[in-house]
Design a protein around this motif. Sequence first.
Motif, PDB file in Angstrom:
ATOM      1  N   SER A  53       0.819  -1.312  -0.039  1.00  0.00           N
ATOM      2  CA  SER A  53      -0.062   0.072   0.041  1.00  0.00           C
ATOM      3  C   SER A  53       0.840   1.149   0.087  1.00  0.00           C
ATOM      4  O   SER A  53       2.010   1.118   0.362  1.00  0.00           O
ATOM      5  CB  SER A  53      -0.852  -0.075   1.123  1.00  0.00           C
ATOM      6  N   SER A  95      -2.045   4.978   4.641  1.00  0.00           N
ATOM      7  CA  SER A  95      -2.820   3.987   4.126  1.00  0.00           C
ATOM      8  C   SER A  95      -2.303   2.828   4.938  1.00  0.00           C
ATOM      9  O   SER A  95      -3.245   1.703   5.004  1.00  0.00           O
ATOM     10  CB  SER A  95      -2.379   3.540   2.617  1.00  0.00           C
ATOM     11  N   GLU A 100      -5.613   0.946   7.098  1.00  0.00           N
ATOM     12  CA  GLU A 100      -6.592   0.102   6.107  1.00  0.00           C
ATOM     13  C   GLU A 100      -6.220  -1.205   5.670  1.00  0.00           C
ATOM     14  O   GLU A 100      -6.719  -2.098   5.575  1.00  0.00           O
ATOM     15  CB  GLU A 100      -7.162   1.151   5.022  1.00  0.00           C
ATOM     16  N   VAL A 126       3.733  -1.349   3.654  1.00  0.00           N
ATOM     17  CA  VAL A 126       3.513   0.085   3.250  1.00  0.00           C
ATOM     18  C   VAL A 126       4.840   0.639   2.699  1.00  0.00           C
ATOM     19  O   VAL A 126       5.729   0.860   3.365  1.00  0.00           O
ATOM     20  CB  VAL A 126       3.160   0.739   4.462  1.00  0.00           C
TER      21      VAL A 126
END
Length: 329
Positions: free
Chosen positions: A302, A307, A310, A326
């Motif tokens: 992500s 982010s 989530e 991430v």
Amino acid sequence: MYQRIVLASRPSGAVEASNFRLEKAEVPALAEGQVLVRNHYLSLDPYMRGRMSDAKSYAAPQALGETMIGGTVGEVVESKNPKFAKGDWVVGMFGWSEMGVSDGTLLRKVDTTIIPASAYLGVVGMPGMTAWYGINKIIEPKAGETIVVSAASGAVGATVGQLAKLAGARAVGIAGGKEKCDYVVNELGFDACVDYRAGSLDAGLKAATPDGVDGIFENVGGACFDAALARTNAFARIALCGMAAGYSGEDIPIRNPRLLLTNRVKLQGFIVTEHLDLWPQGLAEVGKLVASGKMKYRESVSQGLASAPEAFMGLLQGKNFGKQLVKLI
């Protein structure tokens, strides 16, 4: 200035976005012996859900108002420590944060010329080491034996199955959905994979393990563990790594614990960070397999620190495919 995410509140049941808070912080001035790291990737892992709770566990709970715990890989941008130079790539535990300061303790330099930086948070990091330890120190597979691993398409499970195959064993995965099962068999080389979402877990695992099960690498618990336990042969070995089915606080009973006795099963839970003395050996072995192309892996990435909540909630629901990361820069 840089951004970080702190734990704003402890979840009651499922994790929610409101349990996190995105903050800005000022980059501190370095003291002698310290290094400043710009994190490029953050690792998201199921164990973080347990740390969000204040229930008694193997580690202290995540403190409220403090940066969420997590592994990172990044580049040294300033150093007042003779062991680290500007431009060095390092793996650390700077958490859900774009930057971090360290005195060098538990900071590990890595070579990104052959192995990508992100892999040091997955297959050549804690997940890979978790797989290596559980297989080599607990299950100890022999040629021809059958090893079952749940969450088989995840960062740990995918490595477990491939290590089992390299040891000459049969590898049978349990995963959620046809796409993941196809990946486990066709790309990772497992002998079979059972889709627990298809509604016939017990029957599917029975068909995939006609000679029974000699080793279980358990990441999920619940129905997955019950189905595998029911297939165990005498003197089977179980590496209990995770209980993802209960990370929202549910109790996870074992359906037929009598089998542990009648089949003389060895069951051992383990925390891989309690075996740091073995990390150089394990990571070196897995790293060679990755560099040579003999160990495959997959990542879900992500974008941006914001982010992370989530992506983490998706991880707990099994929405990721492979190692969940991430990308911070």
